[in-house]
Scaffold this motif. Structure first.
Motif, short mmCIF file in Angstrom:
data_model
loop_
_atom_site.label_atom_id
_atom_site.label_comp_id
_atom_site.label_asym_id
_atom_site.label_seq_id
_atom_site.Cartn_x
_atom_site.Cartn_y
_atom_site.Cartn_z
N ALA A 131 0.85 -1.20 0.00
CA ALA A 131 0.00 0.00 0.00
C ALA A 131 0.88 1.25 0.00
CB ALA A 131 -0.93 -0.02 1.21
N ALA A 132 1.99 1.21 0.75
CA ALA A 132 2.90 2.36 0.81
C ALA A 132 3.59 2.59 -0.54
CB ALA A 132 3.93 2.15 1.92
N GLU A 133 3.94 1.50 -1.22
CA GLU A 133 4.57 1.64 -2.55
C GLU A 133 3.61 2.33 -3.53
OE1 GLU A 133 7.49 -1.85 -3.83
OE2 GLU A 133 5.65 -2.63 -2.99
N CYS A 134 2.34 1.95 -3.44
CA CYS A 134 1.34 2.57 -4.33
C CYS A 134 1.20 4.06 -4.01
CB CYS A 134 -0.01 1.87 -4.19
SG CYS A 134 0.03 0.19 -4.83
N ALA A 135 1.17 4.37 -2.71
CA ALA A 135 1.04 5.78 -2.31
C ALA A 135 2.25 6.58 -2.80
CB ALA A 135 0.89 5.88 -0.80
N ALA A 136 3.45 5.96 -2.74
CA ALA A 136 4.66 6.65 -3.20
C ALA A 136 4.57 6.92 -4.70
CB ALA A 136 5.89 5.81 -2.87
N ALA A 137 4.06 5.94 -5.46
CA ALA A 137 3.92 6.12 -6.91
C ALA A 137 2.94 7.26 -7.20
CB ALA A 137 3.47 4.82 -7.57
N VAL A 138 1.86 7.32 -6.44
CA VAL A 138 0.88 8.40 -6.65
C VAL A 138 1.53 9.75 -6.39
CG1 VAL A 138 -1.29 9.42 -5.80
CG2 VAL A 138 -1.12 6.94 -6.12
N ALA A 139 2.34 9.84 -5.33
CA ALA A 139 2.99 11.12 -5.00
C ALA A 139 3.91 11.56 -6.14
CB ALA A 139 3.78 10.98 -3.70
N ILE A 140 4.58 10.60 -6.79
CA ILE A 140 5.48 10.94 -7.90
C ILE A 140 4.68 11.36 -9.14
CG2 ILE A 140 7.15 9.95 -9.54
CD1 ILE A 140 8.08 8.15 -7.17
N LEU A 141 3.59 10.63 -9.41
CA LEU A 141 2.86 10.86 -10.67
C LEU A 141 1.89 12.04 -10.60
CD1 LEU A 141 2.03 7.13 -11.55
CD2 LEU A 141 3.72 8.60 -12.67
N ALA A 142 1.38 12.33 -9.39
CA ALA A 142 0.30 13.32 -9.28
C ALA A 142 0.63 14.68 -9.92
CB ALA A 142 -0.11 13.50 -7.82
N PRO A 143 1.86 15.20 -9.75
CA PRO A 143 2.14 16.51 -10.37
C PRO A 143 2.00 16.48 -11.90
CG PRO A 143 3.84 15.96 -8.77
CD PRO A 143 2.99 14.73 -8.93
N ALA A 144 2.23 15.29 -12.51
CA ALA A 144 2.19 15.21 -13.97
C ALA A 144 0.82 14.77 -14.50
CB ALA A 144 3.26 14.22 -14.45
N VAL A 145 -0.03 14.25 -13.62
CA VAL A 145 -1.33 13.72 -14.06
C VAL A 145 -2.44 14.56 -13.41
CG1 VAL A 145 -2.83 11.68 -14.14
CG2 VAL A 145 -0.33 11.40 -14.25
N PRO A 146 -3.04 15.44 -14.19
CA PRO A 146 -4.03 16.36 -13.59
C PRO A 146 -5.16 15.59 -12.90
CG PRO A 146 -3.55 16.95 -15.88
CD PRO A 146 -2.85 15.66 -15.62
N GLY A 147 -5.47 16.00 -11.68
CA GLY A 147 -6.59 15.42 -10.93
C GLY A 147 -6.31 14.06 -10.31
N MET A 148 -5.06 13.60 -10.38
CA MET A 148 -4.78 12.25 -9.87
C MET A 148 -4.79 12.21 -8.35
SD MET A 148 -1.69 9.70 -10.72
CE MET A 148 -1.68 8.06 -10.05
N LYS A 149 -5.64 11.33 -7.81
CA LYS A 149 -5.70 11.17 -6.35
C LYS A 149 -5.19 9.80 -5.94
CE LYS A 149 -9.83 13.96 -5.43
NZ LYS A 149 -10.53 13.73 -6.73
N ASN A 150 -5.34 8.85 -6.85
CA ASN A 150 -5.02 7.47 -6.50
C ASN A 150 -4.69 6.71 -7.79
OD1 ASN A 150 -4.83 5.20 -4.86
ND2 ASN A 150 -6.53 5.90 -3.60
N LEU A 151 -4.18 5.47 -7.67
CA LEU A 151 -3.82 4.74 -8.88
C LEU A 151 -5.03 4.46 -9.77
CD1 LEU A 151 -1.01 2.24 -7.80
CD2 LEU A 151 -0.82 4.51 -8.81
N ARG A 152 -6.21 4.52 -9.21
CA ARG A 152 -7.44 4.40 -9.99
C ARG A 152 -7.48 5.40 -11.16
NH1 ARG A 152 -12.90 3.36 -8.94
NH2 ARG A 152 -14.10 3.79 -10.81
N ASP A 153 -6.84 6.56 -10.95
CA ASP A 153 -6.91 7.62 -11.95
C ASP A 153 -5.91 7.44 -13.10
OD1 ASP A 153 -8.90 9.10 -10.48
OD2 ASP A 153 -7.31 9.49 -9.04
#
Ligand code: GLA
Length: 371
Positions: A210-232
């Motif tokens: 779960a922590a690895e997924c959260a880390a990936a979201v933190a990295i991707l969110a600035p580049a993916v508009p509206g991204m809150k979770n890997l669902r996006d």
């Protein structure tokens, strides 16, 4: 009421597909099967919950007036967490004696913990003479597991056990918590075979995914508009941002993105009774859990190979959180006994021990039996 015995039960959850998807806000498709945690409850006049697990041959007591999580959780923390959650929801939980027994194999990927939570919750509610909406109860039990067992589980198990109706699979959107039931086709059979390898969700691997997924979201969110979770994340967005992730993070993301699509495809295949497609989705799911999410183990992979060697089996995969537990196989109902016998004999030959097996059987959600 004080002398009346309450009998409550909750089944086991069998996730057809949608593994490690719930805490990424994804889709899941679980059903329930007829093995149970059963709770017998009798009211006490004081504020003590005295709880016996006849399965574990252990008795523990605590007072309802001083509920705090224990930093080194054992099974009783699940009971405490549920009592605390009910009190938090305004239920007048009463002292009681509980006897709990279960024929769900523990740590086998069949949500024995959620089954304990839901059956205890139903029993305590009945002793209090109160009730709670099924979806609210599912969330309350999930939080009990977070707060008292320290496992940051998603909501799939509790929702399945609280909400999936007799013989249905539940297509649950873990972001909106909207769900729909699909009746399983008459001619399909699912069966479980236990690898004998064991995991414990409290040992940290689950939380680390779960922590690895959260880390990936933190990295991707600035580049993916509206991204809150890997669902996006879509296939295209993942491919476009691959360079930002390390190899493990990329594979974790790829599992979640492809798994959400497999849930949609499996749901559609069940609706049109396309058993071959259901089977191929299960097999693809196993590969993704093994290679991308890295939650399988030698024993589970060996068991899937045993299933693959049987012509009657349409597909199979590890089920639940992973690192041990059961493999779920799908076949035509008429072939179920022969297919199960094949898997048992093949696994006995490679592992030296005869595995526990169970044919998935339609059942009711968590309930009070003598209401
Ligand atoms: C456990 C958790 C669920 C889910 C599965 C993996 O059963 O309790 O919330 O994450 O693992 O799909």
């Amino acid at each position: 009421m004080s002398d009346i015995l309450v009998y409550a039960s909750a089944p086991a959850r069998v996730n057809i597909i949608g593994e490690h998807s719930d805490y990424n806000d994804g889709l899941v498709l679980p059903t329930n099967t007829a093995i149970f945690t059963r709770v017998q409850a009798k009211r006490r006049e004081d504020r003590v919950l005295k709880v016996r697990s006849s399965t574990l041959d252990d008795t523990q007591s605590f007072t309802l007036d001083d509920l705090r999580p224990n930093p080194t959780p054992t099974w009783i923390e699940y009971v405490k967490g549920v009592a605390a959650g009910l009190i938090g929801a305004g239920i007048k939980v009463r002292g009681a004696e509980l006897i709990i027994e279960s024929n769900i194999p523990l740590g086998a990927g069949l949500s024995s913990s959620a089954s304990l939570e839901l059956s205890v919750a139903k029993a305590l509610l009945a002793v209090a003479g109160e009730s709670i909406d099924a979806a609210e109860l599912a969330l309350l039990c999930q939080h009990a597991e977070h707060d008292y067992a320290g496992v940051h589980c998603g909501v799939m198990d509790q929702y399945s056990l609280a909400c999936a109706t007799y013989g249905s699979a539940l297509l649950l959107d873990c972001r909106t918590l909207q769900y729909q039931q699909v009746q399983l086709p008459e001619d399909i059979a699912f069966f479980l075979t236990d690898s004998g390898a064991r995991h414990s969700l409290t040992d940290g691997e689950y939380n680390s995914r779960a922590a690895e997924c959260a880390a990936a979201v933190a990295i991707l969110a600035p580049a993916v508009p509206g991204m809150k979770n890997l669902r996006d994340l879509s296939h295209e967005l993942l491919a476009a941002n691959k360079a930002a992730l390390n190899a493990a993070q990329y594979r974790r993301c790829r599992h979640v993105v492809t798994e959400i699509q497999r849930v949609k495809d499996t749901f559609a295949a069940l609706e049109r009774r396309d058993l071959h497609k259901v089977g191929s989705m299960l097999s693809a799911c196993h590969k993704s859990l093994r290679d991308d999410y890295a939650v399988s183990c030698v024993e589970l992979d060996a068991l899937v190979e045993c299933a693959d060697s049987c012509d009657l089996i349409l597909g199979s995969r590890m089920v639940g959180a992973g690192f041990g537990g059961c493999v779920l196989a799908v076949c035509r109902k008429d072939d179920a006994l022969a297919a199960a016998a094949h898997v048992q004999a093949s696994y006995l030959a490679v592992s030296g021990s005869r595995p526990w097996q169970h044919l998935v059987e339609p059942t009711h959600p968590a309930r009070v039996e003598n209401e």
